[in-house]
Scaffold this motif. Structure first.
Motif, PDB file in Angstrom:
ATOM      1  N   VAL A  23      -3.324  49.059  52.602  1.00 38.98           N
ATOM      2  CA  VAL A  23      -3.457  49.486  51.203  1.00 38.98           C
ATOM      3  C   VAL A  23      -4.036  48.349  50.358  1.00 38.98           C
ATOM      4  O   VAL A  23      -4.894  48.570  49.496  1.00 38.98           O
ATOM      5  CB  VAL A  23      -2.091  49.922  50.645  1.00 38.98           C
ATOM      6  N   ALA A  24      -3.584  47.117  50.604  1.00 44.59           N
ATOM      7  CA  ALA A  24      -3.958  45.996  49.751  1.00 44.59           C
ATOM      8  C   ALA A  24      -5.350  45.454  50.041  1.00 44.59           C
ATOM      9  O   ALA A  24      -6.026  44.954  49.139  1.00 44.59           O
ATOM     10  CB  ALA A  24      -2.931  44.863  49.896  1.00 44.59           C
ATOM     11  N   ASP A  25      -5.812  45.543  51.293  1.00 43.64           N
ATOM     12  CA  ASP A  25      -7.092  44.953  51.680  1.00 43.64           C
ATOM     13  C   ASP A  25      -8.184  46.010  51.619  1.00 43.64           C
ATOM     14  O   ASP A  25      -8.418  46.754  52.570  1.00 43.64           O
ATOM     15  CB  ASP A  25      -6.985  44.363  53.081  1.00 43.64           C
ATOM     16  N   ASP A  45      -7.928  36.948  41.276  1.00 44.30           N
ATOM     17  CA  ASP A  45      -7.250  35.760  40.761  1.00 44.30           C
ATOM     18  C   ASP A  45      -5.895  35.526  41.434  1.00 44.30           C
ATOM     19  O   ASP A  45      -5.084  34.734  40.947  1.00 44.30           O
ATOM     20  CB  ASP A  45      -7.080  35.845  39.241  1.00 44.30           C
ATOM     21  N   GLY A  46      -5.646  36.197  42.547  1.00 47.26           N
ATOM     22  CA  GLY A  46      -4.383  36.062  43.247  1.00 47.26           C
ATOM     23  C   GLY A  46      -3.426  37.199  42.986  1.00 47.26           C
ATOM     24  O   GLY A  46      -2.500  37.422  43.769  1.00 47.26           O
ATOM     25  N   ARG A  47      -3.623  37.931  41.906  1.00 48.19           N
ATOM     26  CA  ARG A  47      -2.793  39.102  41.592  1.00 48.19           C
ATOM     27  C   ARG A  47      -3.644  40.283  41.143  1.00 48.19           C
ATOM     28  O   ARG A  47      -3.396  41.405  41.532  1.00 48.19           O
ATOM     29  CB  ARG A  47      -1.772  38.760  40.498  1.00 48.19           C
ATOM     30  N   GLU A  48      -4.637  40.019  40.343  1.00 51.29           N
ATOM     31  CA  GLU A  48      -5.495  41.081  39.817  1.00 51.29           C
ATOM     32  C   GLU A  48      -6.869  40.986  40.454  1.00 51.29           C
ATOM     33  O   GLU A  48      -7.418  39.892  40.619  1.00 51.29           O
ATOM     34  CB  GLU A  48      -5.618  40.962  38.299  1.00 51.29           C
ATOM     35  N   LEU A  61     -21.772  61.912  47.002  1.00 51.83           N
ATOM     36  CA  LEU A  61     -21.419  60.499  47.053  1.00 51.83           C
ATOM     37  C   LEU A  61     -21.349  59.967  45.637  1.00 51.83           C
ATOM     38  O   LEU A  61     -22.297  60.094  44.861  1.00 51.83           O
ATOM     39  CB  LEU A  61     -22.468  59.732  47.862  1.00 51.83           C
ATOM     40  N   ARG A  62     -20.193  59.366  45.294  1.00 49.84           N
ATOM     41  CA  ARG A  62     -19.974  58.856  43.939  1.00 49.84           C
ATOM     42  C   ARG A  62     -19.511  57.413  44.021  1.00 49.84           C
ATOM     43  O   ARG A  62     -19.010  56.952  45.050  1.00 49.84           O
ATOM     44  CB  ARG A  62     -18.938  59.709  43.198  1.00 49.84           C
ATOM     45  N   THR A  63     -19.672  56.681  42.911  1.00 56.93           N
ATOM     46  CA  THR A  63     -19.239  55.294  42.861  1.00 56.93           C
ATOM     47  C   THR A  63     -18.503  55.024  41.551  1.00 56.93           C
ATOM     48  O   THR A  63     -18.764  55.677  40.537  1.00 56.93           O
ATOM     49  CB  THR A  63     -20.436  54.333  43.002  1.00 56.93           C
ATOM     50  N   TRP A  64     -17.553  54.089  41.615  1.00 63.72           N
ATOM     51  CA  TRP A  64     -16.814  53.684  40.424  1.00 63.72           C
ATOM     52  C   TRP A  64     -16.270  52.274  40.624  1.00 63.72           C
ATOM     53  O   TRP A  64     -16.245  51.751  41.734  1.00 63.72           O
ATOM     54  CB  TRP A  64     -15.678  54.664  40.126  1.00 63.72           C
ATOM     55  N   GLN A  65     -15.848  51.663  39.519  1.00 65.26           N
ATOM     56  CA  GLN A  65     -15.224  50.349  39.556  1.00 65.26           C
ATOM     57  C   GLN A  65     -13.775  50.481  39.095  1.00 65.26           C
ATOM     58  O   GLN A  65     -13.473  51.284  38.204  1.00 65.26           O
ATOM     59  CB  GLN A  65     -15.973  49.370  38.648  1.00 65.26           C
ATOM     60  N   SER A  66     -12.894  49.691  39.715  1.00 61.79           N
ATOM     61  CA  SER A  66     -11.477  49.771  39.385  1.00 61.79           C
ATOM     62  C   SER A  66     -10.879  48.373  39.242  1.00 61.79           C
ATOM     63  O   SER A  66     -11.328  47.413  39.871  1.00 61.79           O
ATOM     64  CB  SER A  66     -10.694  50.521  40.476  1.00 61.79           C
ATOM     65  N   ARG A  67      -9.872  48.306  38.400  1.00 62.09           N
ATOM     66  CA  ARG A  67      -9.040  47.113  38.275  1.00 62.09           C
ATOM     67  C   ARG A  67      -7.744  47.394  39.017  1.00 62.09           C
ATOM     68  O   ARG A  67      -7.127  48.443  38.819  1.00 62.09           O
ATOM     69  CB  ARG A  67      -8.759  46.839  36.794  1.00 62.09           C
ATOM     70  N   ARG A  76       3.437  47.387  46.210  1.00 61.76           N
ATOM     71  CA  ARG A  76       2.863  48.328  45.248  1.00 61.76           C
ATOM     72  C   ARG A  76       1.501  47.807  44.775  1.00 61.76           C
ATOM     73  O   ARG A  76       1.316  46.608  44.546  1.00 61.76           O
ATOM     74  CB  ARG A  76       3.804  48.505  44.060  1.00 61.76           C
ATOM     75  N   VAL A  77       0.544  48.723  44.645  1.00 61.84           N
ATOM     76  CA  VAL A  77      -0.772  48.400  44.108  1.00 61.84           C
ATOM     77  C   VAL A  77      -1.094  49.421  43.020  1.00 61.84           C
ATOM     78  O   VAL A  77      -1.194  50.618  43.297  1.00 61.84           O
ATOM     79  CB  VAL A  77      -1.870  48.443  45.198  1.00 61.84           C
ATOM     80  N   GLU A  78      -1.236  48.936  41.795  1.00 60.20           N
ATOM     81  CA  GLU A  78      -1.624  49.806  40.678  1.00 60.20           C
ATOM     82  C   GLU A  78      -3.134  49.718  40.484  1.00 60.20           C
ATOM     83  O   GLU A  78      -3.724  48.646  40.673  1.00 60.20           O
ATOM     84  CB  GLU A  78      -0.903  49.381  39.398  1.00 60.20           C
ATOM     85  N   PHE A  79      -3.742  50.836  40.121  1.00 57.23           N
ATOM     86  CA  PHE A  79      -5.197  50.840  39.932  1.00 57.23           C
ATOM     87  C   PHE A  79      -5.585  51.649  38.705  1.00 57.23           C
ATOM     88  O   PHE A  79      -4.871  52.578  38.294  1.00 57.23           O
ATOM     89  CB  PHE A  79      -5.908  51.398  41.174  1.00 57.23           C
ATOM     90  N   HIS A  80      -6.716  51.264  38.126  1.00 55.51           N
ATOM     91  CA  HIS A  80      -7.264  51.998  36.977  1.00 55.51           C
ATOM     92  C   HIS A  80      -8.775  51.842  37.008  1.00 55.51           C
ATOM     93  O   HIS A  80      -9.288  50.721  37.079  1.00 55.51           O
ATOM     94  CB  HIS A  80      -6.709  51.455  35.661  1.00 55.51           C
ATOM     95  N   GLN A  81      -9.489  52.968  36.978  1.00 56.02           N
ATOM     96  CA  GLN A  81     -10.946  52.912  37.007  1.00 56.02           C
ATOM     97  C   GLN A  81     -11.462  52.366  35.683  1.00 56.02           C
ATOM     98  O   GLN A  81     -11.199  52.919  34.616  1.00 56.02           O
ATOM     99  CB  GLN A  81     -11.538  54.294  37.271  1.00 56.02           C
ATOM    100  N   SER A  82     -12.206  51.256  35.761  1.00 55.37           N
ATOM    101  CA  SER A  82     -12.746  50.645  34.550  1.00 55.37           C
ATOM    102  C   SER A  82     -14.046  51.284  34.099  1.00 55.37           C
ATOM    103  O   SER A  82     -14.384  51.244  32.913  1.00 55.37           O
ATOM    104  CB  SER A  82     -12.960  49.138  34.773  1.00 55.37           C
TER     105      SER A  82
END
Length: 320
Positions: A23-25, A45-48, A61-67, A76-82
Motif C-alpha cells: 500500500v505504501a510503496d 519528506d519522510g511522511r508526506e 486511461l486517465r491521470t491525476w496527482q495526489s498528496r 494507514r495512508v491518507e490520500f487526496h487528489q490535488s
C-alpha cells in the motif's frame, strides 16, 4: 456540491507489515494493481509525498496527482487528489490495514464529488471507484499470498535494436500503433483511442506461432521521443501481470537505440490449464520470454526497416 462516501474492505490472512508495504510503496502498484499503468513519486519528506498515477478507469486511461500522508505506526495512508481529472471535482480517502489474530483487514475509504453534481458524472465515478477498489483489494490479497512464490513467477527482461534514422521517426512507428495491423505480421487487429494526447487505450488481437489469436487490452502513456509505458489490463491466461516500456535514445547523431522492457508475473493456474502445459516452471518462463520477446524484436526490426528505408529514399540535403 454533494460529497459521496464509500468503503470497500477485504480480509488478508497475513501480517500487517507485508500488506502495508505494498500500500505504501506506490512504485509497486503497476505490478500488483491491474488498473494502474504507471505510478511515480514526485516528492517526499519522510511522511508526506506527492504522486502521479496513470490508470485505466471505466474504459479509458486517465491521470491525476495526489498528496499522500503515510503513517506506518497506524498502518494507514491518507490520500487526496490535488489535480482531479474531470468528471471528478474532488477525490480523497484512506487505506487502513487493521490487524487481527488470524491476519488483517484492509479498509479502503473514498469520498468524492462530481463536476456540477451531474448525475451521469456521479454514476460514472461510482462505477470506476467500485470496480477499481474491488480489483485493487483482491489483487493486493493475491500479491501478499503469493509472496513466497514470487521469485519464480516474476520475470523481467529487455531486448534492443539499433536504428539508423531520425529519433522522431523511430518513436512515431511505435507510437502510431493504429497502423500496426498493416505493418506487423503478428498483429491481426488493433483498435486505439487517444482522447487525451499521449494517453492511449488499445485493444489488440495478436497471432501466436500456432495460429491462435489472443486479445489484450492495454493502457499506454506516451512521452514524445523518450518512452512509451504500457500495461496490459486484459491478459492471456498464463499471465497475472504484464507491464512494459519502449525506450528511445539517440546514442549518436542519426543513430537511435530502442529498448523493449518487459515485467511479467506468471499464472501457475493458467499455465496448468494449457492443453499441453510446459514441463516445468523454468520451461514456462522460457516460453513466455520467447513469445513476448519475439514479438518485441519483430516490432523493433520492422521499425528499423521502415525508418531506414524511408531515410535512404529521402533526397540528399543541398550542398552548402
Amino acid at each position: 456540491m454533494t460529497l459521496t462516501k464509500v468503503t470497500h474492505r477485504i480480509g488478508v490472512p497475513s501480517d500487517v507489515e507485508s500488506v502495508y508495504r505494498i500500500v505504501a510503496d506506490v512504485s509497486l502498484w503497476p505490478l500488483y494493481f491491474p488498473p494502474t499503468v504507471r505510478a511515480e513519486r514526485q516528492s517526499w519528506d519522510g511522511r508526506e509525498e506527492h504522486i502521479r498515477i496513470w490508470a485505466l478507469a471505466d474504459g479509458e486511461l486517465r491521470t491525476w496527482q495526489s498528496r499522500r500522508l503515510l503513517d506506518p505506526g497506524r498502518h494507514r495512508v491518507e490520500f487526496h487528489q490535488s489535480h482531479p481529472s474531470p468528471p471528478v471535482a474532488e477525490m480523497g480517502g484512506a487505506w487502513t490495514v487493521e490487524e487481527h489474530d488470524d491476519g488483517c483487514t484492509v479498509v479502503l475509504d473514498h469520498h468524492y464529488r462530481a463536476v456540477d453534481d451531474d448525475p451521469a458524472h456521479l454514476a460514472r465515478i461510482e462505477r470506476a471507484v467500485d470496480h477499481n477498489s474491488t480489483a485493487e483489494l483482491e489483487n493486493l490479497r493475491r500479491a501478499v499470498l503469493r509472496a513466497g512464490q514470487e521469485a519464480g513467477l516474476l520475470l523481467e527482461f529487455t531486448d534492443t535494436e539499433t536504428v539508423k534514422g531520425p529519433l522522431g521517426e523511430v518513436y512515431a512507428f511505435l507510437y502510431d500503433a493504429a497502423k500496426w495491423p498493416e505493418r506487423l505480421d503478428h498483429v491481426a487487429a488493433l483498435d486505439l483511442r487517444e482522447d487525451t494526447e499521449g494517453l492511449q487505450y488499445m485493444r489488440m488481437d495478436t497471432k501466436a506461432p500456432d495460429g491462435s489469436v489472443h486479445t489484450t487490452v492495454s493502457g499506454r502513456v506516451c512521452e514524445r521521443d523518450r518512452r512509451i509505458v504500457y500495461k496490459q489490463a486484459v491478459l492471456p491466461p498464463v499471465l497475472q501481470a504484464h507491464n512494459g516500456e519502449w525506450l528511445f535514445e539517440e546514442t549518436a547523431p542519426g543513430t537511435v537505440t530502442v529498448t523493449a522492457r518487459h515485467q511479467v508475473i506468471l499464472s501457475p493456474e493458467g499455465i496448468a490449464a494449457l492443453p499441453e502445459p510446459p514441463s516445468s516452471l523454468d520451461a514456462a518462463r522460457a516460453a513466455v520470454r520467447q513469445a513476448l520477446g519475439g514479438n518485441s524484436r519483430a516490432t523493433m526490426a520492422r521499425a528499423r526497416a521502415f525508418v531506414e528505408a524511408g531515410s535512404s529514399a529521402a533526397p540528399a540535403p543541398p550542398a552548402s
